[in-house]
Design a protein around this motif. Structure first.
Motif, mmCIF file in Angstrom:
data_model
loop_
_atom_site.group_PDB
_atom_site.id
_atom_site.type_symbol
_atom_site.label_atom_id
_atom_site.label_comp_id
_atom_site.label_asym_id
_atom_site.label_seq_id
_atom_site.Cartn_x
_atom_site.Cartn_y
_atom_site.Cartn_z
ATOM 1 N N HIS A 208 9.040 96.402 48.542
ATOM 2 C CA HIS A 208 8.642 97.601 48.563
ATOM 3 C C HIS A 208 9.812 98.783 48.801
ATOM 4 C CE1 HIS A 208 5.957 100.960 49.531
ATOM 5 N NE2 HIS A 208 6.653 100.940 50.794
ATOM 6 N N PHE A 209 10.595 98.436 49.826
ATOM 7 C CA PHE A 209 11.448 99.261 50.516
ATOM 8 C C PHE A 209 12.581 99.608 49.093
ATOM 9 C CE2 PHE A 209 15.721 99.892 52.098
ATOM 10 C CZ PHE A 209 15.736 101.057 52.795
ATOM 11 N N TRP A 210 13.008 98.417 48.407
ATOM 12 C CA TRP A 210 13.977 98.554 47.500
ATOM 13 C C TRP A 210 13.291 99.728 46.241
ATOM 14 C CZ3 TRP A 210 18.587 98.899 48.830
ATOM 15 C CH2 TRP A 210 19.215 98.343 49.733
ATOM 16 N N ARG A 211 12.145 99.447 45.972
ATOM 17 C CA ARG A 211 11.670 100.250 44.989
ATOM 18 C C ARG A 211 11.745 101.781 45.178
ATOM 19 N NH1 ARG A 211 7.354 96.476 45.541
ATOM 20 N NH2 ARG A 211 7.512 94.798 43.948
ATOM 21 N N ILE A 212 11.700 102.144 46.434
ATOM 22 C CA ILE A 212 11.698 103.715 46.714
ATOM 23 C C ILE A 212 13.236 103.889 47.162
ATOM 24 C CG2 ILE A 212 10.842 105.649 48.264
ATOM 25 C CD1 ILE A 212 8.320 103.552 48.461
ATOM 26 N N LEU A 383 22.398 111.181 35.752
ATOM 27 C CA LEU A 383 22.324 109.764 35.184
ATOM 28 C C LEU A 383 21.975 108.801 36.087
ATOM 29 C CD1 LEU A 383 25.446 109.704 32.645
ATOM 30 C CD2 LEU A 383 23.120 109.843 32.106
ATOM 31 N N LEU A 384 22.479 108.875 37.543
ATOM 32 C CA LEU A 384 22.202 107.974 38.551
ATOM 33 C C LEU A 384 20.615 108.504 39.111
ATOM 34 C CD1 LEU A 384 25.398 108.028 40.651
ATOM 35 C CD2 LEU A 384 24.655 106.348 39.089
ATOM 36 N N GLN A 385 20.256 109.704 38.935
ATOM 37 C CA GLN A 385 18.874 109.965 39.437
ATOM 38 C C GLN A 385 18.211 109.433 38.233
ATOM 39 O OE1 GLN A 385 18.881 114.290 39.981
ATOM 40 N NE2 GLN A 385 19.791 113.963 42.329
ATOM 41 N N GLY A 386 18.230 109.510 37.134
ATOM 42 C CA GLY A 386 17.331 109.131 36.086
ATOM 43 C C GLY A 386 17.227 107.411 36.036
ATOM 44 N N ALA A 387 18.226 106.771 36.361
ATOM 45 C CA ALA A 387 17.985 105.412 36.414
ATOM 46 C C ALA A 387 17.187 104.783 37.683
ATOM 47 C CB ALA A 387 19.521 104.877 36.455
ATOM 48 N N ALA A 388 17.486 105.588 39.041
ATOM 49 C CA ALA A 388 16.813 105.245 39.769
ATOM 50 C C ALA A 388 15.059 105.594 39.704
ATOM 51 C CB ALA A 388 17.063 106.295 41.134
ATOM 52 N N PHE A 389 14.927 106.736 38.917
ATOM 53 C CA PHE A 389 13.652 107.068 38.651
ATOM 54 C C PHE A 389 12.853 106.206 37.826
ATOM 55 C CE2 PHE A 389 10.135 109.672 36.260
ATOM 56 C CZ PHE A 389 9.265 109.835 37.619
ATOM 57 N N GLY A 390 13.808 105.655 36.827
ATOM 58 C CA GLY A 390 13.119 104.821 35.798
ATOM 59 C C GLY A 390 12.938 103.524 36.531
ATOM 60 N N TRP A 391 13.622 102.999 37.438
ATOM 61 C CA TRP A 391 13.308 101.908 38.319
ATOM 62 C C TRP A 391 12.188 102.028 39.054
ATOM 63 C CZ3 TRP A 391 14.709 96.907 39.183
ATOM 64 C CH2 TRP A 391 14.452 96.434 40.296
ATOM 65 N N PHE A 392 11.871 103.157 39.682
ATOM 66 C CA PHE A 392 10.604 103.551 40.440
ATOM 67 C C PHE A 392 9.496 103.320 39.342
ATOM 68 C CE2 PHE A 392 7.708 106.618 41.926
ATOM 69 C CZ PHE A 392 7.217 106.170 43.194
ATOM 70 N N ILE A 393 9.638 104.190 38.574
ATOM 71 C CA ILE A 393 8.595 103.937 37.432
ATOM 72 C C ILE A 393 8.120 102.857 36.845
ATOM 73 C CG2 ILE A 393 7.540 104.947 35.239
ATOM 74 C CD1 ILE A 393 7.241 106.966 37.308
ATOM 75 N N GLY A 394 9.230 101.889 36.769
ATOM 76 C CA GLY A 394 9.025 100.565 35.963
ATOM 77 C C GLY A 394 8.187 99.811 37.010
ATOM 78 N N SER A 395 7.909 99.808 38.546
ATOM 79 C CA SER A 395 7.232 99.355 39.180
ATOM 80 C C SER A 395 6.196 99.850 39.665
ATOM 81 C CB SER A 395 8.140 98.782 40.488
ATOM 82 O OG SER A 395 8.982 99.700 40.861
ATOM 83 N N ARG A 396 5.789 100.992 39.277
ATOM 84 C CA ARG A 396 4.635 101.748 39.675
ATOM 85 C C ARG A 396 3.304 101.175 40.013
ATOM 86 N NH1 ARG A 396 5.127 102.274 34.250
ATOM 87 N NH2 ARG A 396 3.268 102.368 32.860
ATOM 88 N N ARG A 397 2.977 100.050 39.410
ATOM 89 C CA ARG A 397 1.919 99.391 39.885
ATOM 90 C C ARG A 397 1.672 98.739 40.946
ATOM 91 N NH1 ARG A 397 0.157 96.069 34.525
ATOM 92 N NH2 ARG A 397 -0.175 97.720 32.948
ATOM 93 N N GLU A 398 2.841 98.264 41.584
ATOM 94 C CA GLU A 398 3.013 97.306 42.922
ATOM 95 C C GLU A 398 2.957 98.766 43.993
ATOM 96 O OE1 GLU A 398 4.703 93.775 44.986
ATOM 97 O OE2 GLU A 398 5.372 94.232 42.924
ATOM 98 N N CYS A 399 3.802 99.705 43.745
ATOM 99 C CA CYS A 399 4.001 101.041 44.460
ATOM 100 C C CYS A 399 2.604 101.500 44.739
ATOM 101 C CB CYS A 399 4.790 101.898 43.779
ATOM 102 S SG CYS A 399 6.420 101.402 44.129
ATOM 103 N N ARG A 400 1.762 101.779 43.744
ATOM 104 C CA ARG A 400 0.486 102.365 44.087
ATOM 105 C C ARG A 400 -0.309 101.581 45.018
ATOM 106 N NH1 ARG A 400 -0.377 104.506 37.842
ATOM 107 N NH2 ARG A 400 0.799 106.456 37.997
ATOM 108 N N SER A 401 -0.387 100.238 44.582
ATOM 109 C CA SER A 401 -1.157 99.340 45.488
ATOM 110 C C SER A 401 -0.910 99.247 46.998
ATOM 111 C CB SER A 401 -1.329 97.932 44.980
ATOM 112 O OG SER A 401 0.107 97.414 45.128
ATOM 113 N N LYS A 402 0.427 99.573 47.431
ATOM 114 C CA LYS A 402 0.979 99.551 48.797
ATOM 115 C C LYS A 402 0.973 101.113 49.471
ATOM 116 C CE LYS A 402 3.495 95.289 48.476
ATOM 117 N NZ LYS A 402 4.502 94.545 49.039
ATOM 118 N N ALA A 403 1.316 101.973 48.407
ATOM 119 C CA ALA A 403 1.591 103.144 49.054
ATOM 120 C C ALA A 403 0.567 104.378 48.682
ATOM 121 C CB ALA A 403 2.762 103.918 48.681
ATOM 122 N N GLY A 404 -0.400 104.120 48.061
ATOM 123 C CA GLY A 404 -1.487 105.077 47.549
ATOM 124 C C GLY A 404 -2.669 104.897 47.947
#
Length: 404
Positions: A208-212, A383-404
């Motif tokens: 969870h920490f490494w997604r954000i 480019l670095l920000q876009g890659a980090a945002f892509g990583w975050f969106i790619g794991s959005r389901r688990e992020c939502r279950s924990k943080a939403g």
């Protein structure tokens, strides 16, 4: 204890913290001219604040647990005041960098100490609004470090300004220590040192920490680097504005951020009740922030004032990363999760500020203009920000279950 008696001393200290963080964007050209600093020197000098701030975060969480917010922050502010005085006296790069690092160490507790005191004194449902007001105080500090600071430079030199800051920081330390009663932010029994470090390791081991965290590194940290130094240089070198006009752009951006922080404080809880959780606000704000920075970098629109204002509004949503990170951990670990995330943010700010300066020096040594070099380094950050945002969106389901 009335809320304002606890909030205002912490808010004043955070105002100064943000002012110190952002001031080099305006005084940077003066420092470079007076002391003959290169872009890399200026980037390193400015980023030493962020490095010291970053390195303080892990032990800071344990100190706050052990000694309390009032004692820890007031003591550290004495170090910040000393750093401001040494900055005013410095005659070269080494003295300036060491003094700025001491300032960064001294203000490293300004936000985290406030969060700890608020969590001890007020129920959870009030935390969002208190966070919003603290961020507003920081936004006012950033605003004061733009056009008002540029105006002040016409009346006094940067050395005199830092003497004034040293006095103001001493006053803030005294206000915190003597103005807040001991029982208003009590010290509670805490875990032993070994147990506290186990909690820190648990945070670092969490998916969870490494997604954000990558967004904290690249987006929030990158915004710090731009706001704190490279925005002013971009506006003067690429857009060709005078220092006064560039400072007006930064003032408008910082003022716009205030509305985001106030809105988060006032509306985030209501929006969550209507099905718009903080993670959605965070993701939308981050995405739009990247878009705004892309438009600035590509010089796609002539309305530069509007672009920088929109960039400030959208980037302000990055502050939700702190609460989203904490939401994925038990309450006993929330403080360490927040300070660990803060470490990543300031590590990103340090790396971006210094790294962008080094890359500018490299590109200009190869025959590129400074404006051309700035375009390349801004594009690299994108480019670095876009890659980090892509990583975050790619794991959005688990992020939502924990943080939403």
């Amino acid at each position: 204890m009335p809320l304002h008696k606890l909030l205002l001393p912490f808010a004043a200290a955070y105002f100064l913290s943000y002012f110190f963080r952002s001031a080099n964007a305006v005084i940077g050209p003066e420092l470079a001219r007076d002391l003959g600093l290169s872009a890399g020197d200026l980037g390193l000098l400015t980023s030493t604040y962020l490095l010291a701030f970053c390195l303080a975060q892990l032990p800071l969480g344990m100190l706050l647990d052990r000694f309390g917010a009032r004692r820890v922050e007031s003591a550290l502010l004495l170090a910040a005041a000393t750093g401001a005085a040494l900055f005013a006296l410095a005659e070269g790069m080494t003295g300036l960098a060491g003094a700025r690092a001491l300032i960064g160490l001294g203000v490293s507790a300004c936000l985290m100490a406030a969060f700890k005191a608020f969590s001890q004194c007020y129920p959870p449902e009030r935390q969002a609004s208190l966070t919003g007001w603290m961020m507003t105080a920081g936004g006012l500090g950033a605003l004061a470090a733009t056009a008002p600071l540029e105006w002040l430079l016409h009346l006094a030199g940067w050395r005199e300004i830092f003497w004034l800051l040293a006095v103001a920081t001493l006053a803030a330390a005294a206000w915190l220590f003597f103005g807040i009663p001991e029982n208003a932010a009590p010290v509670h029994a805490s875990e032993g040192l070994a147990a506290q470090w186990r909690g820190v390791r648990q945070v670092f081991a969490s998916p969870h920490f490494w997604r954000i965290a990558p967004l904290g590194l690249t987006m929030t940290g990158g915004f710090m680097a731009i706001q704190g130094l490279w925005s002013m240089i971009w506006l003067m070198q690429v857009n060709g504005y005078s220092r006064a006009v560039a400072a007006d752009h930064l003032a408008a951006m910082s003022f716009a951020m205030l509305f985001t922080y106030i809105g988060i404080g006032l509306l985030s809880t209501r929006l969550a009740r209507r099905g718009i959780p903080p993670v959605r606000l965070f993701a939308t704000g981050i995405a739009l922030s990247i878009v705004m920075l892309a438009l600035i970098t590509l010089e796609a629109l002539p309305a530069t004032h509007a672009l920088w204002i929109a960039y400030g509004v959208c980037a302000g949503f990055g502050t939700l990363g702190y609460s989203l990170t904490a939401a994925g951990f038990p309450l006993a670990l929330a403080g360490r999760a927040t300070t660990t995330y803060n470490l990543m943010v300031f590590a990103g700010g340090f790396g971006a500020q210094w790294g962008m300066g080094l890359l500018i020096d490299l590109l200009t040594s190869m025959g590129n203009s400074q404006a051309g070099a700035l375009r390349v380094v801004f594009a690299t950050l994108l480019l670095l920000q876009g890659a980090a945002f892509g990583w975050f969106i790619g794991s959005r389901r688990e992020c939502r279950s924990k943080a939403g």
